[in-house]
Design a protein around this motif. Structure first.
Motif, PDB file in Angstrom:
ATOM      1  N   ASP A 370     -27.852  -3.427  42.462  1.00  0.00           N
ATOM      2  CA  ASP A 370     -28.751  -2.787  41.504  1.00  0.00           C
ATOM      3  C   ASP A 370     -28.601  -3.419  40.115  1.00  0.00           C
ATOM      4  O   ASP A 370     -29.592  -3.656  39.413  1.00  0.00           O
ATOM      5  N   PHE A 426     -36.742  -7.094  45.109  1.00  0.00           N
ATOM      6  CA  PHE A 426     -37.075  -6.105  46.142  1.00  0.00           C
ATOM      7  C   PHE A 426     -36.043  -6.108  47.262  1.00  0.00           C
ATOM      8  O   PHE A 426     -35.666  -5.059  47.795  1.00  0.00           O
ATOM      9  N   GLN A 429     -32.921  -4.339  46.122  1.00  0.00           N
ATOM     10  CA  GLN A 429     -33.101  -2.894  45.990  1.00  0.00           C
ATOM     11  C   GLN A 429     -33.329  -2.206  47.314  1.00  0.00           C
ATOM     12  O   GLN A 429     -33.363  -0.986  47.373  1.00  0.00           O
ATOM     13  N   SER A 430     -33.472  -2.957  48.396  1.00  0.00           N
ATOM     14  CA  SER A 430     -33.691  -2.337  49.711  1.00  0.00           C
ATOM     15  C   SER A 430     -32.381  -1.780  50.238  1.00  0.00           C
ATOM     16  O   SER A 430     -31.307  -2.291  49.929  1.00  0.00           O
ATOM     17  N   PRO A 431     -32.430  -0.705  51.030  1.00  0.00           N
ATOM     18  CA  PRO A 431     -31.197  -0.107  51.545  1.00  0.00           C
ATOM     19  C   PRO A 431     -30.498  -1.037  52.517  1.00  0.00           C
ATOM     20  O   PRO A 431     -31.125  -1.865  53.170  1.00  0.00           O
ATOM     21  N   GLY A 438     -33.452  -4.346  58.448  1.00  0.00           N
ATOM     22  CA  GLY A 438     -34.682  -4.051  57.735  1.00  0.00           C
ATOM     23  C   GLY A 438     -35.810  -4.974  58.166  1.00  0.00           C
ATOM     24  O   GLY A 438     -35.621  -5.932  58.918  1.00  0.00           O
ATOM     25  N   PRO A 465     -41.897  -4.841  48.225  1.00  0.00           N
ATOM     26  CA  PRO A 465     -40.859  -3.979  48.827  1.00  0.00           C
ATOM     27  C   PRO A 465     -41.061  -3.792  50.340  1.00  0.00           C
ATOM     28  O   PRO A 465     -41.404  -2.697  50.812  1.00  0.00           O
ATOM     29  N   ASP A 467     -38.936  -3.673  52.767  1.00  0.00           N
ATOM     30  CA  ASP A 467     -37.991  -2.772  53.430  1.00  0.00           C
ATOM     31  C   ASP A 467     -38.173  -1.322  53.022  1.00  0.00           C
ATOM     32  O   ASP A 467     -37.744  -0.414  53.742  1.00  0.00           O
ATOM     33  N   ASN A 468     -38.791  -1.082  51.867  1.00  0.00           N
ATOM     34  CA  ASN A 468     -38.899   0.290  51.359  1.00  0.00           C
ATOM     35  C   ASN A 468     -40.285   0.904  51.561  1.00  0.00           C
ATOM     36  O   ASN A 468     -40.402   2.093  51.842  1.00  0.00           O
ATOM     37  N   ALA A 469     -41.322   0.096  51.397  1.00  0.00           N
ATOM     38  CA  ALA A 469     -42.677   0.661  51.338  1.00  0.00           C
ATOM     39  C   ALA A 469     -43.403   0.666  52.681  1.00  0.00           C
ATOM     40  O   ALA A 469     -44.456   1.285  52.801  1.00  0.00           O
TER      41      ALA A 469
END
Length: 562
Positions: A370, A426, A429-431, A438, A465, A467-469
């Motif tokens: 982060d 991105f 910031q992905s888990p 992912g 994003p 992995d997130n979106a």
């Protein structure tokens, strides 16, 4: 004197009788000496080994030899005054196979358990407590039974039958076997103490090794295999396994197995199985013979004594540790089960500590990622953007076309660099998924997997994003689309260059695959393309194909993310 002067016969006959009696007594003394010598040898032999099962079998063999018995057995007394184990000597394998079951401690044998004192009989069947023999058991007549004590505890009974020559067992036979039983009690106690001491040494060493390995970051699977091997050694078990709950929580699956690798992946229900009961109750479960119970038995795995202990305390059980022996072996003692239950509890604590350590490391890594993402966004991108803006304003001031072209090229390169850095942000910031599972990682794996078929690695650009979106339902369709598109390039395009772009922007995820091959296949070979169009339609998206800038085929698949 007689008429011919010879001496009388009577004194001569008296001397012969005396000599004969002396000879018989000497033979008796020699026989007694030999028997005592044999007894001493038997005592030394019985006490020369520290493995309990070996000691017990040697006791029975020595007893049969001392009293010249055809058959012998040692019955180990268990809970509720029943025979926990029965060790026979003198029966062939064929005779053993014909016996339907070993005695359970009823009738005459049960009387010896309830009243532990020596018993001699001319015929077993004449005694009022005689219960008879199990089906298939050979007939037996004369009998000698002697209790076998370990300190003040009656460990079991020695049973001797069928004295050779048809004679009955006498008082001397009884005395000899009682003497052997006394020495045998000491040997059994020594074997027990040795076994317990050996197990405790392994326990202490194994506990230290397991905790150290887990906290030092060793692979959990390797450590669990080490736990199973240690348990196998501590319990003198033939098979050891570790089971964990399935994803639906309705069964337990074998993930670690020692002694029977075919067990790996086998599932047993929570209800009706030995490990299932240990998991549900949170306590150890032990049976002297698994085949004689109603518990579920795994096919092609004959099992006698068995036990299961939970990994963890009630309410936080992580799995179950099971261990068993072949049929006919001595069951696990309560002290062994208690020790292994404690060891399993320590292993579970070590697993929790290792998991907490990994969580702390993961949290630290996420914080670092982060921070790096913020630095890239707030510092690097802003500076690059400022340089790009400066160059754009400078283009108009450059008189020569070559200079303007170079400046424009630098601007384009900066824009591409900014996009790459944003993609990196991105990704940071992905888990962190288990094993990096992912969408980005899966796309990279698919693309790199075509290297062997194409002879080169396709170009890959990932933006936004991913992995997130992108929801799971879209991921489940996008990956097969990419796989089909790359497969078409491999089979039909004969391309030397392939570019793959996956981008999330404006509430949509778009996948583009472009090559410099021979173009689209004929109409009759477009069933795969129809599948891609159907996948887009199911999600309310679009699918387009055509000629691309590289001169081959351009495929664009785009669906909404919300």
């Amino acid at each position: 004197m007689t008429a011919d002067g010879a001496p009388p016969l009577i004194p001569s006959m008296r001397l012969d009788e005396l000599l004969s009696e002396l000879q018989s007594r000497l033979e008796a003394v020699l026989a007694t000496r030999d028997r005592v010598h044999t007894l001493l040898e038997a005592v030394v032999l019985v006490g020369s080994d520290l493995q309990l099962e070996t000691v017990l079998r040697r006791i029975v063999k020595a007893a049969t030899q001392l009293v010249d018995a055809s058959y012998g057995a040692l019955g180990v007394i268990g809970e509720e005054n029943t025979l926990l184990e029965f060790i026979p000597v003198g029966l062939s394998e064929e005779e053993i196979a014909r016996i339907e079951h070993w005695p359970h401690g009823l009738g005459l044998l049960g009387m010896l358990i309830k009243e532990p004192r020596p018993l001699r009989l001319s015929r077993i069947s004449d005694h009022p407590e005689s219960y008879g023999f199990p089906p298939g058991h050979p007939p037996m007549g004369s009998f000698l039974g002697v209790p076998l004590r370990v300190r003040e505890e009656v460990f079991g009974n020695l049973y001797l039958t069928e004295k050779r020559g048809g004679a009955d067992f006498d008082e001397e036979d009884e005395a000899v076997v009682i003497a052997l039983a006394t020495a045998a009690g000491v040997a059994i106690e020594n074997a027990r103490l040795y076994g317990e001491t050996h197990r405790r040494e392994i326990w202490l060493q194994a506990s230290s090794e397991v905790t150290t390995s887990l906290l030092s970051g060793a692979d959990v699977g390797d450590v669990l295999s080490q736990v199973a091997r240690n348990v196998q050694d501590m319990a003198d078990a033939d098979v050891t396994s570790i089971l964990f709950p399935t994803s639906d929580g309705q069964a337990l699956r074998v993930l670690i197995a020692e002694g029977a690798e075919g067990l790996l992946g086998t599932e047993v229900g929570l209800d009706g199985s030995l490990p299932g009961e240990a998991y549900r109750t949170g306590g150890p479960v032990t049976v002297p013979d698994l085949a004689a119970t109603d518990y579920e038995i795994i096919d092609d795995l004959p099992m006698g004594p068995a036990a299961a202990v939970p990994l963890g305390a009630a309410g936080s059980i992580r799995g179950v540790l099971t261990f068993g022996k072949r049929p006919g072996r001595i069951p696990f003692s309560p002290s062994t089960v208690r020790m292994l239950n404690a060891f399993a509890g320590q292993a579970a604590i070590a697993l929790e500590l290792a998991e907490a350590r990994r969580d702390a490391e993961r949290l630290g890594l996420l914080e670092d990622r982060d921070r790096i993402a913020k630095d890239l966004h707030d510092v690097v991108i802003q500076r690059l953007f400022a340089v790009a803006m400066t160059l754009m304003s400078t283009v108009r001031l450059v008189d020569r076309p070559e200079g303007a072209s170079r400046v424009q090229h630098a601007i384009d390169e900066l824009d591409a660099t900014i996009r790459q850095i944003r993609a990196t942000i991105f990704a940071l910031q992905s888990p962190l998924g288990p094993g990096g599972s992912g969408l980005r990682a899966q796309i990279v794996e698919l693309v790199e997997g075509t290297r062997g078929h194409l002879g080169f690695v396709p170009g890959l650009q990932l933006e936004g994003p991913l992995d997130n979106a992108v929801p799971e339902a879209v991921v489940a369709q996008l990956l097969p689309v990419l796989r089909e598109a790359l497969s078409n390039v491999v089979r039909h395009a004969k391309a030397t260059r392939v570019e793959v772009v996956a981008e999330v922007a404006g509430g949509r995820v778009t996948l583009t695959v472009e090559d410099n091959g021979g173009g689209l296949p004929p109409e009759g070979r477009q069933s795969g393309l129809r599948n891609l169009r159907d996948r887009a339609d199911q999600l309310g998206g679009t699918f387009e194909t055509g000629s691309g800038a590289l001169g081959g085929t351009l495929l664009r698949w785009s669906v909404p993310t919300g």
